[in-house]
Design a protein around this motif. Structure first.
Motif, mmCIF file in Angstrom:
data_model
loop_
_atom_site.group_PDB
_atom_site.id
_atom_site.type_symbol
_atom_site.label_atom_id
_atom_site.label_comp_id
_atom_site.label_asym_id
_atom_site.label_seq_id
_atom_site.Cartn_x
_atom_site.Cartn_y
_atom_site.Cartn_z
ATOM 1 N N MET A 1 51.338 6.890 -72.013
ATOM 2 C CA MET A 1 51.296 6.458 -70.615
ATOM 3 C C MET A 1 50.372 7.391 -69.831
ATOM 4 O O MET A 1 50.432 8.599 -69.981
ATOM 5 C CB MET A 1 52.702 6.477 -70.002
ATOM 6 C CG MET A 1 52.738 6.070 -68.527
ATOM 7 S SD MET A 1 54.418 6.025 -67.845
ATOM 8 C CE MET A 1 55.059 4.608 -68.723
ATOM 9 N N THR A 2 49.525 6.794 -68.999
ATOM 10 C CA THR A 2 48.596 7.587 -68.193
ATOM 11 C C THR A 2 49.339 8.307 -67.082
ATOM 12 O O THR A 2 50.168 7.721 -66.396
ATOM 13 C CB THR A 2 47.521 6.676 -67.581
ATOM 14 O OG1 THR A 2 46.845 6.002 -68.634
ATOM 15 C CG2 THR A 2 46.514 7.504 -66.793
ATOM 16 N N ASN A 3 49.026 9.570 -66.899
ATOM 17 C CA ASN A 3 49.645 10.351 -65.836
ATOM 18 C C ASN A 3 48.791 10.246 -64.578
ATOM 19 O O ASN A 3 47.614 10.602 -64.586
ATOM 20 C CB ASN A 3 49.767 11.812 -66.270
ATOM 21 C CG ASN A 3 50.393 12.665 -65.179
ATOM 22 O OD1 ASN A 3 51.219 12.184 -64.428
ATOM 23 N ND2 ASN A 3 49.993 13.931 -65.121
ATOM 24 N N HIS A 4 49.354 9.755 -63.496
ATOM 25 C CA HIS A 4 48.643 9.615 -62.238
ATOM 26 C C HIS A 4 49.200 10.633 -61.262
ATOM 27 O O HIS A 4 50.325 10.472 -60.771
ATOM 28 C CB HIS A 4 48.792 8.199 -61.675
ATOM 29 C CG HIS A 4 48.216 7.149 -62.567
ATOM 30 N ND1 HIS A 4 46.868 6.967 -62.729
ATOM 31 C CD2 HIS A 4 48.817 6.233 -63.372
ATOM 32 C CE1 HIS A 4 46.651 5.975 -63.571
ATOM 33 N NE2 HIS A 4 47.809 5.516 -63.986
ATOM 34 N N PRO A 5 48.445 11.700 -60.957
ATOM 35 C CA PRO A 5 48.969 12.731 -60.066
ATOM 36 C C PRO A 5 49.243 12.195 -58.672
ATOM 37 O O PRO A 5 48.593 11.266 -58.197
ATOM 38 C CB PRO A 5 47.837 13.768 -60.046
ATOM 39 C CG PRO A 5 46.614 13.016 -60.451
ATOM 40 C CD PRO A 5 47.078 11.958 -61.400
ATOM 41 N N SER B 1 44.711 7.269 -59.376
ATOM 42 C CA SER B 1 44.585 8.713 -59.249
ATOM 43 C C SER B 1 43.792 8.979 -57.974
ATOM 44 O O SER B 1 42.858 8.236 -57.651
ATOM 45 C CB SER B 1 43.847 9.308 -60.451
ATOM 46 O OG SER B 1 44.577 9.106 -61.630
ATOM 47 N N PHE B 2 44.156 10.034 -57.270
ATOM 48 C CA PHE B 2 43.562 10.290 -55.962
ATOM 49 C C PHE B 2 42.701 11.542 -55.977
ATOM 50 O O PHE B 2 42.865 12.435 -56.798
ATOM 51 C CB PHE B 2 44.656 10.430 -54.897
ATOM 52 C CG PHE B 2 45.385 9.151 -54.601
ATOM 53 C CD1 PHE B 2 46.425 8.732 -55.417
ATOM 54 C CD2 PHE B 2 45.025 8.365 -53.528
ATOM 55 C CE1 PHE B 2 47.099 7.549 -55.156
ATOM 56 C CE2 PHE B 2 45.679 7.180 -53.258
ATOM 57 C CZ PHE B 2 46.725 6.769 -54.076
ATOM 58 N N TYR C 1 41.615 3.858 -61.081
ATOM 59 C CA TYR C 1 42.910 3.219 -61.313
ATOM 60 C C TYR C 1 43.282 3.284 -62.788
ATOM 61 O O TYR C 1 44.417 3.545 -63.143
ATOM 62 C CB TYR C 1 42.876 1.761 -60.846
ATOM 63 C CG TYR C 1 42.669 1.634 -59.353
ATOM 64 C CD1 TYR C 1 43.743 1.528 -58.476
ATOM 65 C CD2 TYR C 1 41.382 1.657 -58.819
ATOM 66 C CE1 TYR C 1 43.552 1.437 -57.110
ATOM 67 C CE2 TYR C 1 41.175 1.562 -57.454
ATOM 68 C CZ TYR C 1 42.260 1.458 -56.612
ATOM 69 O OH TYR C 1 42.053 1.385 -55.253
ATOM 70 N N SER C 2 42.336 3.024 -63.647
ATOM 71 C CA SER C 2 42.582 3.107 -65.092
ATOM 72 C C SER C 2 41.446 3.893 -65.717
ATOM 73 O O SER C 2 41.523 5.098 -65.880
ATOM 74 C CB SER C 2 42.693 1.702 -65.695
ATOM 75 O OG SER C 2 41.540 0.928 -65.370
ATOM 76 N N SER C 3 40.357 3.225 -66.010
ATOM 77 C CA SER C 3 39.179 3.851 -66.595
ATOM 78 C C SER C 3 37.993 3.620 -65.669
ATOM 79 O O SER C 3 37.683 2.479 -65.325
ATOM 80 C CB SER C 3 38.885 3.250 -67.972
ATOM 81 O OG SER C 3 37.554 3.471 -68.349
ATOM 82 N N GLU C 4 37.303 4.701 -65.274
ATOM 83 C CA GLU C 4 36.144 4.520 -64.402
ATOM 84 C C GLU C 4 35.034 3.757 -65.110
ATOM 85 O O GLU C 4 34.253 3.049 -64.460
ATOM 86 C CB GLU C 4 35.630 5.849 -63.880
ATOM 87 C CG GLU C 4 35.187 6.844 -64.929
ATOM 88 C CD GLU C 4 35.029 8.233 -64.357
ATOM 89 O OE1 GLU C 4 33.869 8.663 -64.201
ATOM 90 O OE2 GLU C 4 36.045 8.890 -64.057
ATOM 91 N N LEU C 5 34.985 3.866 -66.459
ATOM 92 C CA LEU C 5 33.986 3.087 -67.195
ATOM 93 C C LEU C 5 34.299 1.597 -67.110
ATOM 94 O O LEU C 5 33.399 0.770 -66.908
ATOM 95 C CB LEU C 5 33.944 3.533 -68.657
ATOM 96 C CG LEU C 5 33.342 4.908 -68.926
ATOM 97 C CD1 LEU C 5 33.430 5.230 -70.417
ATOM 98 C CD2 LEU C 5 31.909 4.983 -68.454
ATOM 99 N N LEU D 1 36.427 5.603 -56.350
ATOM 100 C CA LEU D 1 35.213 6.287 -55.911
ATOM 101 C C LEU D 1 34.394 6.833 -57.072
ATOM 102 O O LEU D 1 33.180 7.018 -56.947
ATOM 103 C CB LEU D 1 35.576 7.432 -54.959
ATOM 104 C CG LEU D 1 36.197 7.030 -53.612
ATOM 105 C CD1 LEU D 1 36.412 8.271 -52.749
ATOM 106 C CD2 LEU D 1 35.310 6.022 -52.881
ATOM 107 N N ALA D 2 35.014 7.100 -58.215
ATOM 108 C CA ALA D 2 34.258 7.628 -59.352
ATOM 109 C C ALA D 2 33.209 6.634 -59.814
ATOM 110 O O ALA D 2 32.038 6.990 -60.011
ATOM 111 C CB ALA D 2 35.202 7.981 -60.497
ATOM 112 N N CYS D 3 33.602 5.385 -59.998
ATOM 113 C CA CYS D 3 32.619 4.406 -60.453
ATOM 114 C C CYS D 3 31.652 4.040 -59.336
ATOM 115 O O CYS D 3 30.492 3.711 -59.595
ATOM 116 C CB CYS D 3 33.292 3.169 -61.036
ATOM 117 S SG CYS D 3 33.838 1.940 -59.854
#
Length: 385
Positions: free
Chosen positions: A1-5, A25-26, A38-42, A237-239
Motif C-alpha cells: 500500500m502506498t504511504n501518503h504523508p 501526496s502533498f 496522486y499515484s504515479s507522476e509518470l 504538480l510533479a507532472c
C-alpha cells in the motif's frame, strides 16, 4: 500500500478534502499545501499526453482590474499591448521592473469592455497585486485581489474538449469547442458564474475553469465523473512541471526573475516597444542586452541521468570554468531521455553545440537544442500574440 504523508501546515485549497480522499501526496508550494501526485507522476504525465489530466491550480493569484481606463492602466503596467485585446481574448505578458527584469509572467483575460482578469503566480501574488495597484494610480480604474474568492481547475490533454462538452449544466454563449487558443468565455454552470479559457501550462490542448470557491468541489467531482470514460485522472504538480519543461515553458524562479531580461529567455516578443506608449520597464527594454548576458537554451542528452536546477554547464568534458547553469531538468517521460533548460554563454547558444552538464561530479554530454522539446501533433489553434 502506498504511504501518503499527511499535509503539513500552510494554506489549503478549497479542493483539499477531495485530494485527501483521492490519496494525494502533498508538497508546500508558495505557502500552499498542494497535491504533488496522486499515484504515479509518470502515469499522470502520460495521461495528459494521451487522454487528459485534472489539475487543481487554486493557488494561483487572480487580480481584477476594472474601470473606464483599465486597458490603459494595464498598458502602462505590463509589457504587452493589453487595450487592444478583444472581449474574450487572453494574452501572455510580463510585469517588469523599471530595470527591465521580470517581477512575474501573467496571463490577462479581457472578459468585458472595461474588465480584465490578471492571473499571476502564487509566489508573486502580493508583488503582482501591489505593483498593479501602484501603477494604476492616476487611471480611472480599480485593482482588487480576488485570489481567495476564486478556485482554478484545469482540464489538460487531447481529450479535454470532449470532456468539457460532456459536462452537464454548462451554459455559455458560444460553444466550448469553438474557442480558439487564448480565448475565454463567461457563462454559468448549474446556476453559478464560471469563466472557461482555452489556456494551459502543459503543451497540450486544454481549458482552465474559474469558479467561486463554494462550488469548486462540486465542479471537480463532476469533471472526474464525466471525464472518466475519456481517460481523465487527477494530476499533481510533479507532472505539471515535467509537462511544462517538455513544452519549453518558463517557470518563475527558474527561467524568470528580477535579474533576467525577457530577451534572454526568448520572450522579447512579449515586450511591445511599437504601437503603444510608455510602460514600466520600457526605457530599459530599449537597451540591448549586455555583452555577457547568457541566453536560455534547451539541452538534450542520452542515458538516464538528468541535470537539475543549479547544476553547472561546461564546454569541455574536463577542466575549465562553467559556461552556464541548468535552470530546470528532468528525465523526459515522453521523449525517454534527459532534457534541461539552461542559461549559457551567448557564443554557445546555437543548436547542435556540444556541452557538458556536471551531474554530481560526472560530466554528462549534452547538445543544445531548440525549444520546445515537445510539440503536440494535433494542429494548434493560434491567435495573434
Amino acid at each position: 500500500m502506498t504511504n501518503h504523508p499527511e499535509p503539513g501546515p500552510g494554506i489549503r485549497s478549497p479542493l483539499h478534502d477531495a485530494h485527501v480522499a483521492a490519496g494525494a501526496s502533498f508538497t508546500d508550494f508558495a505557502g500552499w499545501q498542494m497535491p504533488v501526485r496522486y499515484s504515479s507522476e509518470l502515469d499522470e504525465h502520460r495521461a495528459v499526453r494521451t487522454a487528459a489530466g485534472l489539475f487543481d491550480l487554486s493557488h494561483m493569484a487572480e487580480i481584477l482590474v476594472a474601470g473606464p481606463e483599465a486597458g490603459a492602466a494595464l498598458d502602462f503596467a505590463l509589457s504587452g499591448h493589453i487595450s487592444t485585446l478583444d472581449i474574450g481574448q487572453a494574452r501572455y505578458t510580463l510585469l517588469l521592473t523599471p530595470e527591465g527584469g521580470v517581477i512575474d509572467d501573467v496571463i490577462v483575460y479581457r472578459t468585458h469592455e472595461n474588465r480584465f482578469g490578471v492571473v499571476a503566480n502564487a509566489g508573486n501574488r502580493f508583488e503582482a497585486a501591489g505593483a498593479l495597484s501602484v501603477r494604476a494610480v492616476g487611471f480611472d480604474t480599480t485593482v482588487v485581489d480576488e485570489s481567495e474568492a476564486l478556485a482554478l481547475i484545469a482540464v489538460q490533454g487531447p481529450r479535454a474538449e470532449e470532456i468539457l462538452l460532456s459536462l452537464d449544466g454548462l451554459d455559455v454563449p458560444v460553444p466550448v469547442g469553438s474557442l480558439r487558443n487564448y480565448r475565454c468565455v463567461t457563462g454559468v454552470w448549474r446556476g453559478n458564474e464560471i469563466m472557461i479559457a482555452r489556456t494551459g501550462y502543459t503543451g497540450e490542448d486544454g481549458f482552465e475553469l474559474y469558479i467561486r470557491v463554494a462550488f469548486a468541489q462540486e465542479l471537480w467531482e463532476s469533471l472526474l465523473e464525466v471525464g472518466a470514460p475519456h481517460g481523465l485522472i487527477p494530476a499533481g504538480l510533479a507532472c505539471r512541471d515535467t509537462l511544462r519543461l517538455e513544452a519549453g515553458m518558463p517557470l518563475y524562479g527558474h527561467e524568470l526573475g528580477l535579474d533576467i531580461r525577457p530577451q534572454q529567455v526568448g520572450l522579447g516578443r512579449t515586450v511591445r516597444l511599437e504601437g503603444k506608449g510608455d510602460f514600466v520597464g520600457r526605457q530599459a527594454s530599449e537597451v540591448p542586452l549586455p555583452e555577457g548576458a547568457r541566453l536560455l537554451v534547451g539541452l538534450a542528452s542520452e542515458g538516464r541521468r538528468a541535470g537539475r536546477a543549479g547544476y553547472a554547464v561546461f564546454d569541455s568534458p574536463e577542466g575549465g570554468e562553467p559556461v552556464g547553469e541548468v535552470t530546470s531538468g528532468a528525465l523526459s517521460p515522453t521523449l525517454g531521455h534527459p532534457i534541461a533548460m539552461a542559461f549559457v554563454d551567448r557564443a554557445l547558444s546555437e543548436p547542435g553545440t556540444p556541452l557538458y552538464i556536471d551531474v554530481r561530479g560526472t560530466r554528462i554530454a549534452a547538445s543544445v537544442t531548440s525549444l520546445p522539446f515537445y510539440k503536440r501533433s494535433t494542429p494548434q489553434r493560434k491567435v495573434a500574440p
